[in-house]
Scaffold this motif. Sequence first.
Motif, short mmCIF file in Angstrom:
data_model
loop_
_atom_site.label_atom_id
_atom_site.label_comp_id
_atom_site.label_asym_id
_atom_site.label_seq_id
_atom_site.Cartn_x
_atom_site.Cartn_y
_atom_site.Cartn_z
N THR A 1 61.65 66.47 61.11
CA THR A 1 61.85 67.51 62.68
C THR A 1 60.55 66.84 63.59
N LEU A 2 60.67 66.83 64.65
CA LEU A 2 59.90 65.65 64.81
C LEU A 2 59.73 67.14 66.22
N ALA A 3 57.88 67.60 66.33
CA ALA A 3 57.34 68.50 67.29
C ALA A 3 56.32 67.50 67.88
N GLY B 1 72.84 68.43 62.94
CA GLY B 1 71.58 67.79 63.16
C GLY B 1 70.93 68.48 64.86
N ILE B 2 70.97 67.54 65.67
CA ILE B 2 70.14 68.73 67.16
C ILE B 2 70.50 69.16 67.60
N GLY B 3 70.27 70.32 68.84
CA GLY B 3 70.91 70.74 69.41
C GLY B 3 71.26 72.45 69.34
N ASP B 4 71.44 72.60 68.10
CA ASP B 4 71.01 73.83 67.69
C ASP B 4 69.99 74.90 67.50
N ASP B 5 70.21 75.89 67.21
CA ASP B 5 68.88 76.71 67.11
C ASP B 5 67.99 76.39 65.97
N CYS B 6 69.06 75.89 64.70
CA CYS B 6 68.70 75.26 63.24
C CYS B 6 69.25 74.28 63.22
N MET C 1 61.33 74.93 71.97
CA MET C 1 61.02 76.41 71.63
C MET C 1 59.98 76.92 73.33
N GLY C 2 59.89 78.07 74.06
CA GLY C 2 59.34 78.48 75.07
C GLY C 2 58.48 78.55 74.69
N TYR D 1 66.04 60.86 74.57
CA TYR D 1 65.49 59.43 73.64
C TYR D 1 65.27 59.91 72.68
N PHE D 2 65.38 61.46 72.47
CA PHE D 2 66.15 61.51 70.75
C PHE D 2 66.94 62.11 70.23
N ALA D 3 67.92 62.69 70.90
CA ALA D 3 68.77 63.13 70.59
C ALA D 3 69.99 61.97 70.82
N GLU E 1 62.19 68.88 80.11
CA GLU E 1 62.11 68.82 78.47
C GLU E 1 63.64 69.26 78.06
N PHE E 2 64.77 69.56 78.29
CA PHE E 2 66.10 69.01 77.88
C PHE E 2 67.19 67.67 78.29
N GLU E 3 66.15 67.17 78.76
CA GLU E 3 66.92 65.82 79.38
C GLU E 3 66.14 64.45 78.67
N LEU E 4 64.69 65.30 78.08
CA LEU E 4 64.19 63.77 77.97
C LEU E 4 65.13 64.38 76.11
N ILE E 5 65.05 65.69 75.68
CA ILE E 5 65.41 65.10 74.13
C ILE E 5 66.55 64.75 74.52
N ARG E 6 67.33 64.79 74.80
CA ARG E 6 68.63 64.28 75.28
C ARG E 6 68.16 62.62 75.03
N GLN F 1 67.45 60.98 58.84
CA GLN F 1 68.46 61.79 60.46
C GLN F 1 66.68 62.54 61.08
N LEU F 2 67.30 62.11 62.08
CA LEU F 2 65.73 63.22 63.06
C LEU F 2 66.93 64.08 63.16
N VAL F 3 66.82 65.20 62.68
CA VAL F 3 67.29 67.12 63.09
C VAL F 3 67.00 67.69 63.85
N GLY F 4 66.27 67.43 64.60
CA GLY F 4 65.20 68.35 65.38
C GLY F 4 64.45 67.96 65.79
N GLY F 5 63.30 69.42 66.42
CA GLY F 5 62.27 69.59 67.18
C GLY F 5 61.52 69.86 67.80
N ASP F 6 60.36 69.89 68.39
CA ASP F 6 60.24 70.81 69.68
C ASP F 6 59.33 69.50 70.66
N THR F 7 59.00 70.15 71.71
CA THR F 7 58.87 69.31 73.11
C THR F 7 57.65 70.16 73.63
N THR F 8 57.03 69.71 73.78
CA THR F 8 55.68 70.84 74.52
C THR F 8 54.96 69.55 75.41
P1 ADP Z 1 64.99 76.17 70.13
O1 ADP Z 1 64.34 76.98 71.88
O2 ADP Z 1 66.06 76.95 69.85
O3 ADP Z 1 63.50 76.17 69.18
P2 ADP Z 1 64.19 74.27 71.57
O4 ADP Z 1 64.98 74.22 73.32
O5 ADP Z 1 62.90 74.07 71.27
O6 ADP Z 1 65.16 75.25 70.85
O7 ADP Z 1 65.17 72.43 71.08
C1 ADP Z 1 66.34 72.21 71.49
C2 ADP Z 1 67.11 71.19 70.39
O8 ADP Z 1 66.52 70.60 70.44
C3 ADP Z 1 66.69 72.24 68.99
O9 ADP Z 1 67.89 71.78 68.69
C4 ADP Z 1 65.90 71.91 68.88
O10 ADP Z 1 65.64 70.96 67.19
C5 ADP Z 1 66.10 69.99 69.25
N1 ADP Z 1 64.80 69.34 70.13
C6 ADP Z 1 63.61 69.70 70.38
N2 ADP Z 1 62.44 68.31 71.01
C7 ADP Z 1 62.79 67.79 69.87
C8 ADP Z 1 62.65 66.41 69.74
N3 ADP Z 1 60.78 65.94 69.85
N4 ADP Z 1 62.51 65.42 68.77
C9 ADP Z 1 64.44 66.07 68.42
N5 ADP Z 1 64.59 67.23 68.71
C10 ADP Z 1 64.21 68.33 69.56
#
Ligand code: ADP
Length: 346
Positions: free
Chosen positions: A112-114, A51-56, A1-2, A35-37, A28-33, A142-149
Amino acid sequence: MGCWTSWRRACARPKSKRTSAEAVALGEFELIRHYFAAAACARAVNGVALGIGDDCALLALPEGEQLAVSTDTLVEGVHFPQGAPAYRLGQRALAVAASDLAAMGATPIGFTLALTLPAVAPAWLQAFAEGLDSMALACGMQLVGGDTTRGPLSLTLTVFGSVPVGQALTRHGARPGDLLCVGGTLGEAAGALPLVLGECTAVTPISDLLLERYWAPQPQFALGLALRGLATAALDISDGLLADCGHIATASGVALEIEQSSVPLSDAVCAFAGRPAALQAALSGGDDYRLAFTLPAQHLEALRLQGHMPFVIGKALAGSGVSLLDERGRQITPRQLGYQHFREQP
Ligand code: ADP
Ligand code: MG
């Protein structure tokens, strides 16, 4: 999320003008890819259609099942000490969140992991992701998504599970006459606190065991599933036995009586800190994540036949509140009920 500030910065500065320091830093995106994806726990399991990679993420629920959802936040300095070991933090963050699924009698699916981080520290992230992975595999999630800030260290995990319609274990069904039970010994996580906080540096098999209980509690999924259709109310003990039983009493409109001598103490805490401290930890210490539940007495045998040996610690009766009784049935006023945010502790 931005966020609007990062978006404004990105617009104001074309990519070609990035400094070399920024170019080598993990974004942010390399980190997600990385360590988590790429983690084992992000690979497809049953129930996750995307799972991880799309908007939901997309979760597929079996016919006739409801989605059980719960969120927990862990903040550095509040829920864990500064400098906590990253691997342990990964384990604990998921276990604490997943325990709510066990308490509802839900089958775990995913989470999910924020993650809010002050900086990108590769060794920390690697250890954290490995700890998370180990607990996810142990829980079958399964880790299915999240947010990294970026910001002060905090972790928010949202867990998802499934439960047949009408069979979730809630807090509001206890009835007078039900037995009050817990799913295991209590107080080990609270007994570990001096070790976790560095107030005590003993290194013995007992201190190792207590630290393991604090950092890697085991959600009681199997017990939760066995309680479907048998227990009238349930929860996981996160804030202390007395405080959490209060939630069942209030939600169900019953009184709960606990016999102090029936509360199962931990041998390890008794040996480590003495019996009085072990009792205090069992009654008021949180973080054990054992299940507490009410059960009509006739179902106790069914539970035992399935291999579960809960401790009967008291009963529900007409009235309100939680009381603690000594061996002669006299009421004891406990020193402290449990932990609450925003309330001054005595
Ligand atoms: P958006 O901007 O659409 O909310 P993001 O750019 O934040 O999406 O995240 C891109 C993808 O990576 C999404 O599928 C999101 O769920 C996943 N993601 C982001 N942070 C993490 C995390 N810490 N762990 C697992 N998946 C993450
Ligand atoms: Mg999006």
